[in-house]
Design an enzyme around this catalytic site. Structure first.
Site, PDB file in Angstrom:
ATOM      1  CB  SER A 272      -0.770  -0.128   1.091  1.00  0.00           C
ATOM      2  OG  SER A 272      -1.688  -1.104   1.317  1.00  0.00           O
TER       3      SER A 272
ATOM      4  CG  HIS B 224      -2.165   3.870   3.200  1.00  0.00           C
ATOM      5  ND1 HIS B 224      -3.559   3.469   3.330  1.00  0.00           N
ATOM      6  CD2 HIS B 224      -1.600   2.685   3.348  1.00  0.00           C
ATOM      7  CE1 HIS B 224      -3.633   2.244   3.223  1.00  0.00           C
ATOM      8  NE2 HIS B 224      -2.610   1.768   3.161  1.00  0.00           N
TER       9      HIS B 224
END
Length: 319
Positions: A213, A259
């Site tokens: 991610s 993230h």
């Protein structure tokens, strides 16, 4: 130019048994249909075509990459590597729980021995049973810095893997086509490293974190930068990014630091790749990648130096 006598039929210079009246427009040698290569005017022989290819400058994208990036080879290779690592993690566990049945209502899978070896964690441990763990002195604090990279290729369950690989397929191909193979690979790896380092610096020292991610969010940031540089609309990208950020902050168990760290790192790297002046473009692009990696390494080493030892950490850890 010397012409053969009128009563002599020309033969292909590469295939003497084949008659032909067609000549190479560059060297004037007779060539048969098998040796003809269509040119802007007439046909050329294989040798003249190869010679022209050697003297012709390769076509480059607006950011200095080669045109071979349009095939998406690096994107496909990264997807294959992630899938193979996932299969290896499932095999290492010997349990269907590694595929699904874990968090997010059973959508995520559980941890496997491969996760315990390669996932991102500050103080490494082994799970004794469902409620107890035993610290083993490993983890990044114990010198296992490889986890900053290996964690990028590990996933918790097939849903986690499919979501990230779909995003990599959608975002990776246009970026690889624009930047070229090597620049895109550098962007992906450095953005993923940025997400890993951010998690190491800011997340819980006992959280076992894995997934692509961070690199994926780095591609989000990079795509916005590249589209802005090319003066194209980002209206189709920003809403998707906003939705993903909302999910990042609202769904429990998602690595917020990974993230955001990947997003910022990817945008910074992409700015260096996209806005480098043409005169010294490659030098500045390489310098950008190296500089970001150096900053991340320094941040990692400084943070590690300031960590308490395992014994000190355990003495302050609530039972």
């Amino acid at each position: 130019m010397t012409q053969p006598p009128a009563n002599v039929v020309p033969h292909c210079y590469r295939h003497p048994d084949r008659e032909t009246y067609v000549r190479c427009t560059r060297c004037d040698r007779p060539i048969c249909p098998n040796c003809m290569n269509e040119a802007s005017v007439g046909f050329q022989c294989p040798e003249c075509v190869r010679e022209g290819a050697r003297t012709q400058r390769p076509i480059r994208t607006a950011f200095g990459g080669g045109r071979e990036g349009v095939t998406g080879t690096v994107t496909i290779t990264l997807i294959v590597i992630n899938v193979l690592v996932f299969i290896a993690s499932v095999i290492s566990s010997g349990s269907a729980e590694s595929v699904a049945g874990g968090g997010l209502g059973g959508l995520l899978g559980g941890s496997t021995p491969l996760h315990e070896w390669g996932a991102l964690i500050t103080y490494g441990y082994e799970r004794v049973d469902a409620e107890h763990i035993s610290f083993d002195g490993g983890g990044i604090a114990g010198g296992e810095y490889y986890r900053l990279v290996t964690s990028m290729f590990l996933h918790y369950g097939v849903f986690h893997l499919l979501m990230n690989m779909w995003a990599l397929w959608v975002l990776g191909r246009p970026l690889e086509a624009a930047l070229g193979r090597s620049r895109f690979l550098g962007l992906y790896m450095v953005a993923g490293l940025g997400g890993s380092v951010a998690t190491y610096l800011l997340a819980s020292p006992e959280s076992l974190t894995a997934g692509a991610s961070g690199a994926i969010y780095g591609l989000f940031g990079a795509l916005i930068v590249v589209l802005r540089k090319m003066r194209r609309s980002i209206a189709g990208v920003v809403p998707v990014l906003v939705i993903n950020l909302v999910l990042t902050f609202s769904v429990p168990g998602i690595s917020i630091t990974g993230h955001l760290g990947g997003l910022v790192t990817g945008a910074v790297v992409a700015a260096g790749l996209a806005y480098a002046p043409q005169k010294h473009r490659t030098l500045i692009q390489v310098a950008t990648l190296v500089a970001v990696v150096v900053v991340l390494v320094i941040a990692t080493m400084v943070h590690t130096a300031g960590l308490p030892s395992l014994d000190e950490y355990l003495s302050t850890r609530p039972d």
